[in-house]
Design an enzyme around this catalytic site. Structure first.
Site, PDB file in Angstrom:
ATOM      1  N   LYS A 266      33.157 -26.056  -5.159  1.00  0.00           N
ATOM      2  CA  LYS A 266      32.474 -26.858  -4.154  1.00  0.00           C
ATOM      3  C   LYS A 266      31.816 -28.082  -4.796  1.00  0.00           C
ATOM      4  O   LYS A 266      31.535 -28.086  -6.002  1.00  0.00           O
ATOM      5  CB  LYS A 266      31.372 -26.020  -3.479  1.00  0.00           C
ATOM      6  CG  LYS A 266      31.857 -24.854  -2.648  1.00  0.00           C
ATOM      7  CD  LYS A 266      30.665 -24.076  -2.110  1.00  0.00           C
ATOM      8  CE  LYS A 266      31.105 -22.892  -1.260  1.00  0.00           C
ATOM      9  NZ  LYS A 266      31.730 -23.315   0.000  1.00  0.00           N
ATOM     10  N   ARG A 340      36.865 -14.410   3.942  1.00  0.00           N
ATOM     11  CA  ARG A 340      37.852 -13.655   4.736  1.00  0.00           C
ATOM     12  C   ARG A 340      38.579 -12.614   3.886  1.00  0.00           C
ATOM     13  O   ARG A 340      39.048 -11.610   4.412  1.00  0.00           O
ATOM     14  CB  ARG A 340      38.830 -14.632   5.382  1.00  0.00           C
ATOM     15  CG  ARG A 340      39.739 -15.376   4.429  1.00  0.00           C
ATOM     16  CD  ARG A 340      40.304 -16.645   5.046  1.00  0.00           C
ATOM     17  NE  ARG A 340      39.262 -17.643   5.245  1.00  0.00           N
ATOM     18  CZ  ARG A 340      39.478 -18.840   5.805  1.00  0.00           C
ATOM     19  NH1 ARG A 340      40.689 -19.153   6.238  1.00  0.00           N
ATOM     20  NH2 ARG A 340      38.495 -19.696   5.946  1.00  0.00           N
TER      21      ARG A 340
END
Length: 485
Positions: A266, A340
């Site tokens: 990130k 996920r």
């Protein structure tokens, strides 16, 4: 957590450091009023105080009341008949939130209904929160309000409301404390330890799977995400099984104790907020504790999928293929789509318990924030489960919005060399993440709550300060309570 008690004393006679009273806007340009206290209304007329919801004004009590001072909080209406339960939660929450360093605060809602008073108590209890665990004495951090005294004519009804508010605020406080804990102090094994500690005095059993057991059990998603960290992953299972429960619910929480994005790292700006990427796990743990403390007659099996997503030498790479708990294979095209992956493994176990409802909670996608902003969470899943969450959120006062699963998004998740890929195209990213998870729940009744926006706040609002908000704990609890026998 403040101690909450009930008193039948009047607003004039109650002894407290501060007395919280509602402030109504005047009609037809008339001055703001304090219901049930005309002498206070007269005393503040020259001040022309704002009665906008959550605006607070602290004034000396002089001879108007026995309390040390008065805190008038705007409720955003000219009559209590026009004020919703959530307006009162937010207003009284704003009042208690600003009273750091105060020992005892009394609160009253003259002329309000029992339901409105219950909302005001809940808001005040939620607002009386401060996280000072890592503040040194030299910083002079002030603690939250220590005690709340509720003024009520119906002592029995107010006591029932106060007891419920105490449990709800305690559950939300658990989630806030966990999320606000720095990531160097809260890693998967420590999270698991704290979960065990939190339920020691409750009828909840705990099972913790370490990295070896996860590998042996085929939890490829959780192992893959955690393999770049020196602090290995965990899967925590909690079970609350009250006698005579006719309904069962399985809860799954995303517990990424820190998310760098892994190899797909990130940007530095804002990465510190990724300490909150375990909010889903904190939420379902807190809701489970709350349900047990309320004695709800629903069997609850809760799964905390815990991992730290780091770009270490052993980290998974974009292009890796992992085998999930149910045997499906997944191409990891973006290691920052890690939530996920851990959730999918845990969902397989959750569905295997054959519950009446599966709910997962996760700070899953920035796309949910793009769609709904920072205060509203998304809910996806089967129609009945979505509706149940929406109804519960309306009761709890936590804003959710239903999102669809467009059929065309599924094709983009088909892998080139594996069954699935862990990302779709850019557009509709929150929906694609939900569609991915859908592959692991089969025909189960299921709700997927994406709380990426409202889980963590940089600006106070009502009973929510900066940092962890605890948003969705009360909604999840309400869904469970609605199914209680």
């Amino acid at each position: 957590m403040p101690m909450i008690s009930v008193s039948t004393a009047s607003v004039h006679d109650v002894e407290a450091d501060v007395l919280i009273l509602p402030l109504l806007s005047g009609k037809d340009d008339s001055p703001a009023t304090v219901p049930g206290a005309p002498e206070v209304t007269e005393a503040i007329a020259a001040l022309e105080p704002s009665s906008a919801r959550g605006d607070v004004h602290r004034i000396p009590s002089f001879s108007l009341a026995a309390a040390g001072s008065l805190l008038l909080v705007g409720v955003g209406a000219s009559s209590l008949d026009e004020v919703s339960a959530e307006d009162l939660r937010l207003a009284y929450g704003a009042a208690s939130r600003v009273l750091t360093g105060v020992g005892t605060a009394a609160l009253a809602l003259p002329g309000g209904s029992a339901e409105q008073l219950a909302a005001a108590i809940e808001g005040a209890a939620l607002g009386a929160y401060a996280f000072n665990a890592h503040k040194s004495e030299s910083s002079k951090a002030k603690p939250a309000v220590q005690s709340l005294v509720v003024l009520a004519e119906d002592e029995s009804a107010a006591t029932t409301a106060a007891e419920r508010a105490d449990v709800l605020a305690g559950a939300v406080g658990i989630a806030r404390d966990l999320v606000n804990t720095p990531p160097n102090l809260l890693y998967p094994a420590e999270f698991a330890r704290r979960a065990q500690e939190l339920v020691e005095d409750l009828p909840i059993t705990v099972t913790v799977l370490d990295e070896k057991e996860l590998a042996e059990g085929g939890y490829g998603g959780i192992i893959g995400v955690g393999q770049g960290s020196s602090r290995p992953p965990r899967l925590v299972r909690l079970e609350y099984a009250p006698e005579g429960a006719a309904q069962s619910v399985a809860l799954v929480g995303k517990g990424i104790t820190f998310d760098t994005g892994g190899i797909s790292i990130k940007p530095a700006a804002g990465m510190d907020e990724m300490t909150s990427d375990m909010t889903g796990a904190a939420t379902v743990l807190a809701a489970t504790v709350g349900a047990a403390r309320l004695g709800l007659g629903v069997r609850i099996t809760t799964f905390l999928a815990l991992a730290e997503n780091m770009p270490g030498g052993g980290a998974q790479r974009p292009g890796d293929v992992v085998t999930m708990r149910n045997g499906m294979t997944v191409e990891v095209l973006n290691t920052d789509a890690e939530g996920r992956m851990v959730m999918a493994d845990a969902l397989v176990d959750a569905v295997a318990t054959e519950p009446d409802l599966v709910m997962d909670v996760a700070t899953l996608t920035g796309a949910a924030m793009v769609a709904l902003g920072k205060r509203t969470a998304a809910v996806m899943g089967t129609e009945a489960a979505r509706e149940a969450v929406m109804e519960a959120s309306a009761q709890a006062g936590e804003p959710f919005w239903p999102l669809p699963f467009p059929a065309e998004l599924r094709a983009d998740l088909t892998g080139r060399v594996a069954d699935l890929r862990n990302i779709g195209e850019r557009w509709g990213g929150a929906l694609s993440a939900g569609v991915f998870l859908k592959e692991f729940v089969g025909e189960a009744e299921w709700a997927h709550l994406d709380i990426a926006g409202p889980a963590f706040s940089t600006a106070p609002l009502g009973y929510m300060g900066k940092g962890a908000t605890g948003m969705s704990v009360r909604t999840v609890l309400q869904v469970i309570e609605d199914r209680a026998s």
